[in-house]
Design an enzyme around this catalytic site. Structure first.
Site, short mmCIF file in Angstrom:
data_model
loop_
_atom_site.label_atom_id
_atom_site.label_comp_id
_atom_site.label_asym_id
_atom_site.label_seq_id
_atom_site.Cartn_x
_atom_site.Cartn_y
_atom_site.Cartn_z
N LYS A 9 0.83 -1.21 0.00
CA LYS A 9 0.00 0.00 0.00
C LYS A 9 0.87 1.26 0.00
CE LYS A 9 -4.20 -1.67 2.21
NZ LYS A 9 -5.04 -1.67 3.41
N ASP A 66 -9.87 1.59 4.10
CA ASP A 66 -10.53 0.33 4.41
C ASP A 66 -11.18 -0.14 3.13
OD1 ASP A 66 -11.10 -1.75 6.16
OD2 ASP A 66 -13.12 -1.00 6.51
N SER A 67 -11.12 -1.43 2.90
CA SER A 67 -11.65 -1.93 1.63
C SER A 67 -12.21 -3.32 1.81
CB SER A 67 -10.53 -1.94 0.58
OG SER A 67 -9.48 -2.79 1.00
N TYR A 151 -9.51 -11.73 -2.83
CA TYR A 151 -10.55 -12.31 -3.68
C TYR A 151 -10.28 -12.13 -5.18
CZ TYR A 151 -13.02 -12.39 0.79
OH TYR A 151 -13.37 -12.63 2.08
N LYS A 172 -4.21 -3.81 -13.13
CA LYS A 172 -5.09 -3.72 -11.95
C LYS A 172 -4.98 -2.34 -11.31
CE LYS A 172 -5.98 -5.39 -7.30
NZ LYS A 172 -5.75 -6.33 -6.21
N HIS A 177 -10.42 -0.34 -7.32
CA HIS A 177 -11.13 0.50 -6.35
C HIS A 177 -10.13 1.40 -5.60
CE1 HIS A 177 -9.74 -3.28 -4.90
NE2 HIS A 177 -10.05 -3.07 -3.63
N ARG A 178 -8.98 0.83 -5.24
CA ARG A 178 -7.98 1.60 -4.48
C ARG A 178 -7.38 2.71 -5.34
NH1 ARG A 178 -5.65 -2.54 -3.01
NH2 ARG A 178 -7.14 -2.96 -1.36
P1 IMP Z 1 -8.12 -4.07 4.27
O1 IMP Z 1 -8.71 -2.88 3.59
O2 IMP Z 1 -6.63 -4.09 4.17
O3 IMP Z 1 -8.69 -4.26 5.64
O4 IMP Z 1 -8.56 -5.36 3.42
C1 IMP Z 1 -9.83 -5.89 3.44
C2 IMP Z 1 -9.97 -7.23 2.73
O5 IMP Z 1 -10.72 -7.02 1.54
C3 IMP Z 1 -8.67 -7.89 2.27
O6 IMP Z 1 -8.15 -8.73 3.24
C4 IMP Z 1 -9.16 -8.70 1.07
O7 IMP Z 1 -9.72 -9.90 1.51
C5 IMP Z 1 -10.26 -7.83 0.50
N1 IMP Z 1 -9.71 -6.96 -0.56
C6 IMP Z 1 -9.51 -5.61 -0.50
N2 IMP Z 1 -8.97 -5.15 -1.66
C7 IMP Z 1 -8.81 -6.23 -2.44
C8 IMP Z 1 -8.26 -6.40 -3.75
O8 IMP Z 1 -7.80 -5.47 -4.43
N3 IMP Z 1 -8.26 -7.67 -4.21
C9 IMP Z 1 -8.73 -8.74 -3.51
N4 IMP Z 1 -9.22 -8.63 -2.29
C10 IMP Z 1 -9.28 -7.39 -1.76
#
Ligand code: IMP
Length: 197
Positions: A9, A66-67, A151, A172, A177-178
């Site tokens: 990140k 957060d995602s 995922y 990608k 989304h990010r």
């Molecule tokens: P966090 O935002 O780091 O808490 O991630 C949340 C969770 O969402 C991750 O552990 C993944 O399981 C899923 N996730 C978030 N962004 C992606 C992506 O770009 N690809 C696949 N899974 C994602």
């Protein structure tokens, strides 16, 4: 500073914000700081909570994200629980399998899903900014591809005819989304950087 210890990140954020005059530091740069539990019901609450805590602790401008993945036919699940869907101790591959199991028998057209990313910025003066990016797709019928994480192998992108794990990382990073949320945050940071000088 960026409220994460995830080197991927940080790299992505540095590349995107290059040239704005900000020094981008991760949590690793600061003395140990208790992790913020993601207890919120929304990505927005979680991102804001992490950014507020980091701004308070470091005294610097703090970014946090957060995602997760939302599947329409599962009423938006796994959503904010994406990282711990099926339990804390299972692998990404097992999480994908669990998701496929929940969707067994559901045809592709009813497997609509999206990745969502919310990024919050909190300044030392307590000003707050929140942006969001989404990436639309479908949950594939089986996992494919070796790129990415989480995922990605089960996230099918109709415009590519491939899963997110089958397209190269550079690709990608253009559509994710990010990336979309970061592009919006860049506009805000540019404005704030202008105000500083
Ligand atoms: P966090 O935002 O780091 O808490 O991630 C949340 C969770 O969402 C991750 O552990 C993944 O399981 C899923 N996730 C978030 N962004 C992606 C992506 O770009 N690809 C696949 N899974 C994602």
């Amino acid at each position: 500073m960026v409220a994460t210890r995830n080197p991927g990140k940080i790299r992505e954020i540095r590349a995107l914000l290059e040239g704005l005059g900000y020094e981008i530091l991760s949590l690793d740069h600061y003395p140990p700081f208790p992790p913020v539990e993601e207890r919120g019901e929304t990505f927005r609450e979680n991102a804001l909570e992490k950014a507020r805590a980091a701004a308070r602790f470091t005294g610097e401008m703090a970014l946090a994200d957060d995602s997760g993945l939302e599947v329409d036919i599962l009423d938006g699940a796994p959503g904010v629980k994406s990282a711990r869907f099926g339990g804390e101790d299972i692998s990404d591959a097992q999480r994908c399998e669990l998701l496929l199991k929940k969707l067994e028998g559901v045809p592709l057209e009813n497997r609509k899903a999206r990745f969502r990313c919310v990024i919050a910025l909190v300044t030392p003066r307590g000003e707050e900014y929140v942006v969001e990016g989404t990436c639309e797709g479908y949950i594939a019928l089986k996992p494919k591809g070796g790129h990415g994480f989480g995922y990605d192998p089960v996230f099918y992108l109709p415009s590519y005819g491939r899963t997110m794990a089958q397209i190269p990382p550079e690709e990608k990073n253009k559509i994710s989304h990010r990336a979309q949320a970061l592009a919006k945050m860049k506009v805000i940071l540019e404005r704030l950087a202008g105000g500083r000088s």
